[in-house]
Design an enzyme around this catalytic site. Structure first.
Site, PDB file in Angstrom:
ATOM      1  N   ARG A  48      28.704   4.524  53.350  1.00 19.71           N
ATOM      2  CA  ARG A  48      30.057   4.079  53.723  1.00 19.71           C
ATOM      3  C   ARG A  48      30.079   2.909  54.708  1.00 19.71           C
ATOM      4  O   ARG A  48      31.129   2.413  55.075  1.00 19.71           O
ATOM      5  CB  ARG A  48      30.846   5.266  54.290  1.00 19.71           C
ATOM      6  CG  ARG A  48      31.375   6.183  53.194  1.00 19.71           C
ATOM      7  CD  ARG A  48      32.272   7.244  53.771  1.00 19.71           C
ATOM      8  NE  ARG A  48      31.510   8.317  54.395  1.00 19.71           N
ATOM      9  CZ  ARG A  48      31.989   9.096  55.360  1.00 19.71           C
ATOM     10  NH1 ARG A  48      33.194   8.891  55.859  1.00 19.71           N
ATOM     11  NH2 ARG A  48      31.248  10.069  55.855  1.00 19.71           N
TER      12      ARG A  48
ATOM     13  N   LYS B  51      21.766   2.133  58.257  1.00 16.76           N
ATOM     14  CA  LYS B  51      22.842   2.490  59.187  1.00 16.76           C
ATOM     15  C   LYS B  51      22.398   2.491  60.647  1.00 16.76           C
ATOM     16  O   LYS B  51      23.095   1.956  61.517  1.00 16.76           O
ATOM     17  CB  LYS B  51      23.413   3.867  58.805  1.00 16.76           C
ATOM     18  CG  LYS B  51      24.519   4.329  59.718  1.00 16.76           C
ATOM     19  CD  LYS B  51      25.319   5.460  59.126  1.00 16.76           C
ATOM     20  CE  LYS B  51      24.570   6.748  59.062  1.00 16.76           C
ATOM     21  NZ  LYS B  51      25.439   7.842  58.578  1.00 16.76           N
TER      22      LYS B  51
ATOM     23  N   ASP C   5      22.129   8.332  64.029  1.00 22.15           N
ATOM     24  CA  ASP C   5      23.469   7.750  63.936  1.00 22.15           C
ATOM     25  C   ASP C   5      24.460   8.433  64.871  1.00 22.15           C
ATOM     26  O   ASP C   5      25.667   8.293  64.721  1.00 22.15           O
ATOM     27  CB  ASP C   5      23.975   7.795  62.482  1.00 22.15           C
ATOM     28  CG  ASP C   5      23.968   9.198  61.895  1.00 22.15           C
ATOM     29  OD1 ASP C   5      23.582  10.147  62.605  1.00 22.15           O
ATOM     30  OD2 ASP C   5      24.355   9.337  60.717  1.00 22.15           O
TER      31      ASP C   5
ATOM     32  N   ARG D  76      21.425 -22.789  80.701  1.00 20.24           N
ATOM     33  CA  ARG D  76      20.480 -22.263  79.709  1.00 20.24           C
ATOM     34  C   ARG D  76      19.231 -21.681  80.376  1.00 20.24           C
ATOM     35  O   ARG D  76      19.032 -21.808  81.580  1.00 20.24           O
ATOM     36  CB  ARG D  76      20.123 -23.384  78.733  1.00 20.24           C
ATOM     37  CG  ARG D  76      21.326 -23.786  77.864  1.00 20.24           C
ATOM     38  CD  ARG D  76      21.033 -24.994  77.020  1.00 20.24           C
ATOM     39  NE  ARG D  76      19.810 -24.842  76.248  1.00 20.24           N
ATOM     40  CZ  ARG D  76      19.140 -25.858  75.698  1.00 20.24           C
ATOM     41  NH1 ARG D  76      19.563 -27.105  75.854  1.00 20.24           N
ATOM     42  NH2 ARG D  76      18.051 -25.631  75.007  1.00 20.24           N
TER      43      ARG D  76
HETATM   44  C1  UD1 Z   1      24.925  17.587  59.015  1.00 19.48           C
HETATM   45  C2  UD1 Z   1      24.880  19.119  59.167  1.00 19.48           C
HETATM   46  C3  UD1 Z   1      26.284  19.634  59.480  1.00 19.48           C
HETATM   47  C4  UD1 Z   1      26.829  18.978  60.740  1.00 19.48           C
HETATM   48  C5  UD1 Z   1      26.757  17.448  60.572  1.00 19.48           C
HETATM   49  C6  UD1 Z   1      27.113  16.797  61.875  1.00 19.48           C
HETATM   50  C7  UD1 Z   1      23.121  19.906  57.683  1.00 19.48           C
HETATM   51  C8  UD1 Z   1      22.822  20.533  56.395  1.00 19.48           C
HETATM   52  N1  UD1 Z   1      24.394  19.699  57.954  1.00 19.48           N
HETATM   53  O1  UD1 Z   1      25.739  17.334  57.888  1.00 19.48           O
HETATM   54  O2  UD1 Z   1      26.257  21.044  59.680  1.00 19.48           O
HETATM   55  O3  UD1 Z   1      28.147  19.402  60.973  1.00 19.48           O
HETATM   56  O4  UD1 Z   1      25.444  17.006  60.199  1.00 19.48           O
HETATM   57  O5  UD1 Z   1      27.287  15.408  61.673  1.00 19.48           O
HETATM   58  O6  UD1 Z   1      22.232  19.644  58.447  1.00 19.48           O
HETATM   59  N2  UD1 Z   1      19.138  12.721  57.213  1.00 19.48           N
HETATM   60  C9  UD1 Z   1      17.824  12.452  56.925  1.00 19.48           C
HETATM   61  N3  UD1 Z   1      17.323  12.840  55.738  1.00 19.48           N
HETATM   62  C10 UD1 Z   1      18.046  13.497  54.812  1.00 19.48           C
HETATM   63  C11 UD1 Z   1      19.403  13.774  55.115  1.00 19.48           C
HETATM   64  C12 UD1 Z   1      19.918  13.372  56.334  1.00 19.48           C
HETATM   65  O7  UD1 Z   1      17.118  11.852  57.739  1.00 19.48           O
HETATM   66  O8  UD1 Z   1      17.514  13.821  53.735  1.00 19.48           O
HETATM   67  C13 UD1 Z   1      19.677  12.292  58.502  1.00 19.48           C
HETATM   68  C14 UD1 Z   1      20.771  11.277  58.353  1.00 19.48           C
HETATM   69  O9  UD1 Z   1      20.269   9.970  58.429  1.00 19.48           O
HETATM   70  C15 UD1 Z   1      21.683  11.585  59.510  1.00 19.48           C
HETATM   71  C16 UD1 Z   1      21.479  13.069  59.761  1.00 19.48           C
HETATM   72  O10 UD1 Z   1      20.268  13.401  59.128  1.00 19.48           O
HETATM   73  O11 UD1 Z   1      21.279  10.907  60.688  1.00 19.48           O
HETATM   74  C17 UD1 Z   1      22.621  13.911  59.227  1.00 19.48           C
HETATM   75  O12 UD1 Z   1      22.729  13.697  57.842  1.00 19.48           O
HETATM   76  P1  UD1 Z   1      24.111  13.752  57.108  1.00 19.48           P
HETATM   77  O13 UD1 Z   1      23.879  13.533  55.665  1.00 19.48           O
HETATM   78  O14 UD1 Z   1      25.078  12.877  57.780  1.00 19.48           O
HETATM   79  O15 UD1 Z   1      24.486  15.281  57.340  1.00 19.48           O
HETATM   80  P2  UD1 Z   1      25.871  15.937  57.092  1.00 19.48           P
HETATM   81  O16 UD1 Z   1      25.993  16.256  55.657  1.00 19.48           O
HETATM   82  O17 UD1 Z   1      26.935  15.135  57.714  1.00 19.48           O
HETATM   83 CA    CA Z   2      27.007  12.979  58.894  1.00 18.43          CA
END
Ligand code: UD1
Ligand code: CA
Length: 455
Positions: free
Chosen positions: A16, A23, A103, A333
């Protein structure tokens, strides 16, 4: 060795953001999101920090460029549990692991210390939060008796009644390593997203009799993650408001705290005042009584007491002494060193030069690679011609020199002590001390000369 390991999850794509940049590399307050998380993690003095990266390939490790971090690639990305699983070979067998998100940039050190303090080798410590609108987040499920945490359900998997729960999972948690080694390989992806959810370890903790504890952050914004440019802009404002608030608390006068941007660290003495729309980058130090006019940009600069910077000045990698007057529209500078009571006026550019006490260049000049003595007056339009097209050369202007307007000083060249240069001169050789030197054609007049007329 610290009993603390830190894992920063940063493999996600960030669809997004509508950007090709991963990101976590988008800047907040002038530095990548993940750099904020790393800085916070480092203040906790952990034994090791692992960063899970994936989307964007090697760009994240290349940009961050820190060999002390353990970089773990997750490809493909199959969920937060799968991400943490990749770090397992690097984690200690004892102690605890703090899980952070690349993030989620603004979690305070105090909140994390509080969370870590509740953790133990036999406690799973979660950072949770009550929200009026919990949509999008994993929900914290508590038992009807005792109200202990028994599970986290993702929104997409939540039942009708679980949807109503307002306590959410921020994602940040501290997990005992001995259990982490046991739980992570057992995670399954039987859920609506076919992902390996880290959050499923809560149920495993309950089964294994590990206590699950929940701590709240002091401010909700500490756990806000960035998924879009709208959220990034909103969090930037929160960060800037907080920073401006701290400056006001210290006694700095801000004409409008909503119109200042700090992208680094700003240290202020007493009675400093800053007008609107100023940007401070890197480490900037303002001494007692310094006043910065509107629309100035100051980067990695130290300014001593009593100096005034008039509007629209740009100052970078410079040191400025006491009681100087700079600008408006000055450009200072890198490598500039001004002593006390120096005046630099409008449309004056100074680069890699030192100017001693009481000297002035008030209008329209370029001073580059120069050493300027005390009480020198540099007339309007004076240029140091420091570049011959291949190399840079030095100009030396000694104490008490007066340089007439529109002079070109062809470097390398010296203007000796007390010398005066006649206006409009091109100086190519040493101008001797205490003399008038000039190099301009004699003025003449042609009395019967006629202006051309249009045919
Ligand atoms: C996750 C939590 C959710 C919480 C939310 C808070 C899980 C299953 N869910 O959901 O309970 O409320 O964060 O924002 O944990 N990432 C990886 N590898 C992956 C997937 C994600 O490194 O395979 C990292 C992403 O870059 C990010 C973080 O993990 O920094 C969270 O991933 P995201 O996909 O945003 O999780 P949510 O589905 O939002
Ligand atoms: Ca998230």
């Amino acid at each position: 060795m610290s009993r603390l390991n830190v894992v920063i999850l940063a493999a996600g794509l960030g669809k997004r953001m509508h950007s090709t940049l991963p990101k976590v590399l988008h800047p907040l307050a002038g530095k990548p999101l993940i750099s904020h998380v790393l800085a916070t993690a480092r203040t906790l003095l952990p034994g090791k920090i692992c960063v899970v990266y994936g989307y964007g390939g090697e760009l994240v490790p290349q940009v961050i460029n820190d060999d002390e971090l353990i970089w773990v690639k997750q490809d493909p990305q199959m969920g937060t549990g799968h991400a943490l699983l990749q770090t397992l070979p690097h984690l200690d067998s004892n102690g605890v692991t703090l899980v952070l998100y690349g993030d989620v940039p603004l979690t305070s050190v105090e909140t994390l210390k509080k969370l870590i303090a509740t953790s133990a080798e036999s406690i799973l410590a979660l950072l949770t939060l009550e929200l009026d609108d919990p949509s999008g987040y994993g929900r914290i499920v508590r038992s009807s008796e005792g109200h202990g945490v028994i599970a986290i359900v993702e929104e997409k998997d939540a039942s009708e009644s679980e949807h109503q729960i307002c306590e959410i999972n921020t994602g940040i948690m501290v997990v005992p390593n001995q259990f982490l080694h046991n739980w992570l390989p057992k995670l399954e992806n039987k859920n609506s997203q076919k992902e390996y959810y880290l959050t499923d370890i809560v149920k495993m903790a309950v089964t294994d009799g590990v206590k699950v504890d929940a701590t709240h952050p002091e401010h909700a914004w500490e756990t806000l993650g960035i998924n879009s440019k709208v959220q990034l802009a909103a969090l930037e404002r929160i960060y800037q408001d907080e920073t401006a608030g701290r400056l006001l608390d210290q006694g700095v006068t801000l004409s409008d705290p909503s119109r200042i941007d700090i992208r680094g660290q700003l240290f202020c003495g007493s009675d400093v005042s800053i007008d609107i729309n100023c940007i401070f980058e890197g480490a900037v130090q303002l001494g007692d009584g310094v006043r910065v006019g509107a629309n100035c940009i100051l980067k990695n600069t130290k300014i001593q007491a009593g100096t005034q910077i008039a509007p629209f000045s740009l100052i970078e990698d410079a040191e400025i002494g006491k009681d100087c007057r700079i600008g408006p529209y000055a450009r200072i500078r890198p490598g500039t060193h001004l002593s006390d009571e120096v005046h630099i006026g409008n449309f004056v550019e100074i680069k890699n030069s030192s100017i001693s006490t009481g000297s002035k260049a008030n209008h329209l000049s370029y001073i580059g690679d120069s050493i300027v003595g005390k009480n020198v007056n540099i007339g309007a339009g004076t240029i140091t011609c420091n570049y011959d097209g291949a190399n840079k050369h030095q100009t030396i202007i000694e104490d008490n020199v007066f340089i007439g307007s529109d002079t070109q000083l062809i470097a390398p060249v010296t203007v000796a002590k007390g010398a005066t240069i006649g206006a409009g001169s091109t100086i190519t050789k040493t101008a001797p001390p205490e003399s008038l030197t000039l190099s301009r054609a004699k003025q003449m007049s042609i009395s019967n000369w006629k202006r051309p007329v249009k045919k």
